[in-house]
Each structure stands twice: as structure tokens, then as C-alpha cells.
Design a protein around this motif. Structure first.
Motif, PDB file in Angstrom:
ATOM      1  N   ASP A   1       0.830  -1.209   0.000  1.00 44.61           N
ATOM      2  CA  ASP A   1       0.000   0.000   0.000  1.00 44.61           C
ATOM      3  C   ASP A   1       0.862   1.256   0.000  1.00 44.61           C
ATOM      4  O   ASP A   1       0.529   2.254  -0.656  1.00 44.61           O
TER       5      ASP A   1
ATOM      6  N   ARG B   1       1.241   4.303  -3.093  1.00 45.88           N
ATOM      7  CA  ARG B   1       0.859   5.699  -2.892  1.00 45.88           C
ATOM      8  C   ARG B   1       2.022   6.672  -3.107  1.00 45.88           C
ATOM      9  O   ARG B   1       1.875   7.870  -2.869  1.00 45.88           O
TER      10      ARG B   1
ATOM     11  N   GLU C   1       4.519   9.279  -4.761  1.00 53.27           N
ATOM     12  CA  GLU C   1       4.213  10.396  -5.647  1.00 53.27           C
ATOM     13  C   GLU C   1       5.452  10.789  -6.440  1.00 53.27           C
ATOM     14  O   GLU C   1       6.575  10.442  -6.092  1.00 53.27           O
TER      15      GLU C   1
ATOM     16  N   HIS D   1      -5.048   7.238   4.665  1.00 54.66           N
ATOM     17  CA  HIS D   1      -5.194   6.978   3.236  1.00 54.66           C
ATOM     18  C   HIS D   1      -5.277   8.245   2.392  1.00 54.66           C
ATOM     19  O   HIS D   1      -5.109   8.182   1.181  1.00 54.66           O
TER      20      HIS D   1
ATOM     21  N   TYR E   1      -0.585  13.093   7.453  1.00 51.86           N
ATOM     22  CA  TYR E   1      -0.308  12.201   6.328  1.00 51.86           C
ATOM     23  C   TYR E   1       1.166  12.295   5.923  1.00 51.86           C
ATOM     24  O   TYR E   1       1.761  13.379   5.954  1.00 51.86           O
TER      25      TYR E   1
ATOM     26  N   HIS F   1       3.962  11.813   2.929  1.00 52.35           N
ATOM     27  CA  HIS F   1       4.164  11.714   1.488  1.00 52.35           C
ATOM     28  C   HIS F   1       5.554  11.144   1.198  1.00 52.35           C
ATOM     29  O   HIS F   1       6.538  11.514   1.852  1.00 52.35           O
TER      30      HIS F   1
END
Length: 328
Positions: free
Chosen positions: A24, A28, A30, A185, A191, A193
Motif C-alpha cells: 500500500d 501511494r 508520488e 489513506h 499524512y 508523502h
């Protein structure tokens, strides 16, 4: 735990917390230009992990509400006791990173692991750079599972070089924060990154420990334990980088959100996790609605002296039970 049992062919761990799936995290990642500070960043901190023959550093950018971006990860080969290694580390910690619009950022604070075989070298390095907020640290023992604050609450007094001691960090609480952030999520508060520079190996290091629950009832304790076969340098670096942020806030009274406003940090799309569930059910919510129920005709009027012979139109108990089940 269905995926854990049926897809990964592993047994259910009754006394462990929810684990972060490496796949997961990889999914995600980037894309942003290497060496560029993302627009949401307000301040940079660094976490420094000292190994026997190398030093590893992660530079983390922090935005509003402790949202974060992994800006850089650097490894310096050599022993910390070697002057050349210390010089290379000092030079790196003075590096300048730039945002896409050209705004410069430097490391505002760093936590440097003083454990291992190079304790004195780390102490000396830190003491000479306290003005730059390069702090020698030591993690608390994780064996008891007790949670102390990430950064000591008591503000330290002036320290002479003779009485210098490393700062004792609440690493259990820091790891709790990291785990919670990795389980988020959607971008927003807390969060984390990551760029596409991160892969399976890097995320396995970041998730190299898991929660183990011991005891029952009031005696239940949550402990962090290593996963056999995994290195944990990236986890340690992230713990120290987060501790540096907490130390910066504690020692300077910095307001992170206000700092973000001052440097013109972009506001990410902040959304609560519960909105994700709403988004997932949007399709059903926007589909063609069901036809409204046709009302039953009213029974004919009856004389007050005669009881109505019209039967009940439905079982009330069944209707009540069905309604309760629909809400469950």
C-alpha cells in the motif's frame, strides 16, 4: 485480518496491532522533482542514525498539522569517530534545498542518535552545534511499553559542556505517531508523502517493527518489537526527524501552521478519513433512486359501535426488526 490469512498465507496474530502493508505504501508514492522541496512544506528537520561504519540521514519537510514529505535520504560511509565523516556530515546538514518557486530551506533542527560505539564522537559533534539545534539523543527503553512524551516536557536549563547529556526521547510515542500516519489513506493532517525514490526495501525498513500486545485488561501493554530479518534504519531516522520537530516546537514555541503561512506553504486537500467512506458510496448515492412506495388505500369508514374488520396491513414486529437491521 482476512487478507493476512488468505492472501499472505500467514496465521492470525491475536496479540498484535494492525500492520501497515508495504504494498500500500509503494502504491501511494508520488512524483516530484528530486531535490525539490514540495509546496506544502513549512520547515525541514533531520534524523541522523549512527551505525558502526556509516551515518544515515533523512531530511523531512513538515507542513500544516504535521503533514510531512520525505525530502532527501543520504548515507555517509565512514565511522563517526573519523574527522572526515564528521566534516561530511556537518557539510550536509548545512545544505540548502529549494522550493519550485526558488524559496530556500535549510535544516532547522536535527536529532542525532548517540547510541552504539561512537557515543563520545556524537556528543562532541552535537555540543559544538547546539546553536544550530543539532541535538544528541538517546531513545528510552521500549521494553516496558510505557509512553513518555516524544520530547521531554521539562525545559532544560543552560548546560555547560561538562554537564552535557543526551536528550532522552519517548520513542514509543514517536513510533505510535508514525504508524498512525502510515495508516492514513488521504492527504491532510499527519499524512506522510513519499516520492518514487522509495521502494519495497525502503518501506520494509520504515515498517521494521510492529506492535505486540501483552497482558489482559488493565495490565494490557502495547510494545514495539522488531520484525526478524528487517533492518530499521529508516524507521529510526524518521523517529529522530519527528523528535526534532517536537524539540523545535518545544524550545522555540514555534507554531507550525503559522510558520506555514509565513513561508507561503500550499494548503493540501485536507479531508477526514470518514469522507473516504462517503466517496466510496457516492456511486450508489447518485444512482437512480428507487420508486417511492405506493401508499395503501385507506380502509372504508366504519360505525363507532362496530369494530373494524379490516386486517392488519403488515407485521409490526417484523417491520421493526427489519428497520433495526438496516441501521446496523
Amino acid at each position: 485480518m482476512g487478507w493476512y490469512n488468505t492472501q499472505d498465507a500467514k496465521t492470525y496474530r491475536k496479540h498484535s496491532g494492525r500492520e501497515v502493508a508495504v504494498s500500500d505504501l509503494v502504491a501511494r508514492c508520488e512524483v516530484w522533482p528530486s531535490g525539490i522541496v514540495p509546496d506544502g512544506v513549512a520547515v525541514l528537520t533531520a534524523g541522523i542514525d549512527t551505525q558502526d561504519y556509516r551515518v544515515e540521514i533523512e531530511v523531512v519537510g513538515w507542513g500544516r498539522n504535521e503533514e510531512s514529505w520525505s525530502v532527501d535520504y543520504h548515507v555517509i560511509d565512514g565511522e563517526m569517530s573519523d574527522p572526515a565523516t564528521r566534516e561530511a556530515l556537518d557539510e550536509y546538514l548545512q545544505s540548502v534545498w529549494y522550493r519550485a518557486d526558488g524559496r530556500p530551506f535549510t535544516i532547522s533542527a536535527a536529532c542525532h542518535d548517540s547510541g552504539g560505539h561512537h557515543t563520545d564522537a556524537v556528543y562532541n559533534f552535537s555540543k559544538e552545534r547546539l546553536g544550530r539545534k543539532i541535538w544528541a539523543i538517546k531513545g528510552e527503553s521500549a521494553k516496558t511499553g510505557f509512553r513518555n512524551p516524544v520530547w521531554p516536557i521539562k525545559r532544560p536549563s543552560s548546560r555547560s559542556k561538562k554537564t552535557f547529556r543526551p536528550i532522552l526521547l519517548g520513542v514509543n510515542a514517536a513510533k505510535d505517531f508514525i504508524r498512525a500516519a502510515l495508516l492514513r489513506h488521504l492527504p491532510g493532517p499527519g499524512y506522510m508523502h513519499f516520492s518514487t525514490d522509495w521502494g519495497i526495501v525502503e518501506f520494509e525498513q520504515l515498517t521494521a517493527e510492529r506492535i505486540k500486545i501483552e497482558g489482559d485488561g488493565a495490565a494490557k501493554v502495547r510494545k514495539w518489537v522488531p520484525i526478524p530479518g528487517r533492518a530499521n534504519e529508516r524507521l529510526d531516522c524518521r523517529v529522530y526527524a519527528y523528535a526534532a520537530l517536537r524539540g523545535l516546537i518545544h524550545t522555540t514555541a514555534m507554531k507550525l501552521n503559522r510558520k506555514a503561512d509565513e513561508v507561503g506553504a500550499a494548503v493540501t486537500h485536507q479531508v477526514e478519513d470518514r469522507e473516504q467512506d462517503e466517496a466510496q458510496s457516492e456511486e450508489s448515492a447518485t444512482s437512480e433512486p428507487a420508486a417511492p412506495p405506493i401508499p395503501l388505500p385507506s380502509p372504508p369508514p366504519t360505525s363507532p359501535a362496530q369494530p373494524s374488520l379490516a386486517p392488519e396491513t403488515g407485521d409490526k414486529s417484523k417491520r421493526k426488526g427489519g428497520f433495526t437491521k438496516g441501521l446496523a
